[in-house]
Design an enzyme around this catalytic site. Structure first.
Site, PDB file in Angstrom:
ATOM      1  N   LYS A  53       5.694  12.009   4.475  1.00  0.00           N
ATOM      2  CA  LYS A  53       6.450  12.945   3.418  1.00  0.00           C
ATOM      3  C   LYS A  53       5.895  12.429   2.082  1.00  0.00           C
ATOM      4  CE  LYS A  53      10.624  13.063   6.330  1.00  0.00           C
ATOM      5  NZ  LYS A  53      11.842  12.337   6.711  1.00  0.00           N
ATOM      6  N   GLN A  97      15.855   8.077   4.411  1.00  0.00           N
ATOM      7  CA  GLN A  97      15.467   8.086   5.793  1.00  0.00           C
ATOM      8  C   GLN A  97      16.528   7.458   6.852  1.00  0.00           C
ATOM      9  OE1 GLN A  97      12.316   9.569   6.581  1.00  0.00           O
ATOM     10  NE2 GLN A  97      13.284   9.325   8.853  1.00  0.00           N
ATOM     11  N   ASP A 120      17.430  17.084   2.171  1.00  0.00           N
ATOM     12  CA  ASP A 120      17.775  17.185   3.650  1.00  0.00           C
ATOM     13  C   ASP A 120      18.814  18.229   4.070  1.00  0.00           C
ATOM     14  OD1 ASP A 120      15.888  15.847   5.450  1.00  0.00           O
ATOM     15  OD2 ASP A 120      17.042  13.797   5.060  1.00  0.00           O
TER      16      ASP A 120
END
Length: 299
Positions: A53, A97, A120
């Site tokens: 990422k 994460q 997200d």
């Protein structure tokens, strides 16, 4: 023989559009798109994902920031970091994460991210906007957004008259995927482990989306001839044919046999997987445009 839907190629085209949008925003409003990724602990898979990422964010021209915290980090310390990133005007997207170490309350942390920075797409505000059909002001969870983009490549924007079946009802994927299909005018069935005669339900689908986390559970005779099959599963199974202790990745669909039945199908790997990071970058540049008061790009 089915058309194989190339997720790598689709992701690459999204990334090119993201780069152009980031350059345009910097030229137009002197705003450099900023993404902060937070990782807690030393889970190897999580570090691999976070590394990918971060590299992609830099490639897109973003200001990419990574916060790596020790496994014993407290809830308060992690919450404090998220709070400071919420207030940081140079950061437009915040990603924590998952999974977090077991002693931490993941949901409380995710819900503490400001919805406009929740790239997200997991905050209840963003989930609620999607559920009520507001695709203009929220941020959509990355994997379903990517899967939907692949569906559109086959069927276009309007899915009127098409039956879609999503196998899986998770908040992370199944529910938002069903909402996206419904918003595009498909007739949607959400199926799951408790569904009676799942195979016959699946056979009614023009668009069949599998997200159950069971290797090759969806057999060829579950697919309607000519259906579009979107396989979201990523499962590692033993591959003794490659040598002792070797493994390979498979999806939730028995790909080799489904190829002969489906009209179009995503492979694993190389299908939905690459789309997730691409849509994360898209969400971040959308958030940056909104923060700058500019019209966000469409993907």
């Amino acid at each position: 023989m089915a058309t194989v839907i190339d997720g790598k190629q689709a992701a690459a085209s999204v990334i090119e559009a993201v780069k152009a949008a980031a350059v345009g925003l910097e030229a137009d409003a002197s705003v450099k798109t900023g993404l902060a990724v937070v990782i807690v602990g030393d889970d190897p898979a999580s570090h691999t994902y976070v590394g990918a990422k971060g590299r992609m964010a830099k490639e897109c021209g973003f200001n990419s920031v990574q916060h790596t915290l020790p496994a014993e980090t407290t809830q308060d310390a992690l919450g404090g970091l998220v709070s400071s990133l919420n207030e940081d005007a140079s950061i437009h997207g915040i990603l924590v994460q998952l999974p977090l170490p077991k002693h931490l309350n993941s949901d409380a942390i995710i819900q503490s991210i400001r919805p406009d920075k929740d790239v997200d797409g997991l905050h209840v505000v963003n989930a609620g906007k999607l559920a009520t059909g507001d695709l203009e002001t929220g941020l959509i969870s990355c994997t379903p957004a990517g899967a939907m983009l692949l569906v559109r490549r086959i069927h276009g924007e309007d899915l009127s008259g098409l039956n879609a079946v999503v196998i899986g009802r998770s908040n992370l994927f199944g529910k938002p995927m069903a909402q996206l299909l419904l918003n595009a005018n498909a007739t949607v069935t959400t199926a799951h482990s408790r569904t009676k005669d799942l195979a016959s339900v699946a056979r009614g689908a023009d668009i069949l989306v599998a997200a159950v986390g069971r290797p090759e559970m969806v057999k060829a005779d579950w697919a309607k001839p000519g259906a579009t099959v979107i396989d979201v599963g990523i499962n590692r199974i033993a591959a003794p044919e490659r040598g002792a202790g070797k493994s390979r990745l498979v999806g939730d669909v028995a790909y080799a046999e489904a190829l002969d039945v489906a009209g179009a199908i995503t492979p694993v790997p190389g299908g939905v997987g690459p789309m997730t990071i691409a849509m994360l970058m898209a969400n971040t540049v959308i958030a940056a445009h909104r923060a700058a008061g500019k019209k966000p790009p469409k993907f």
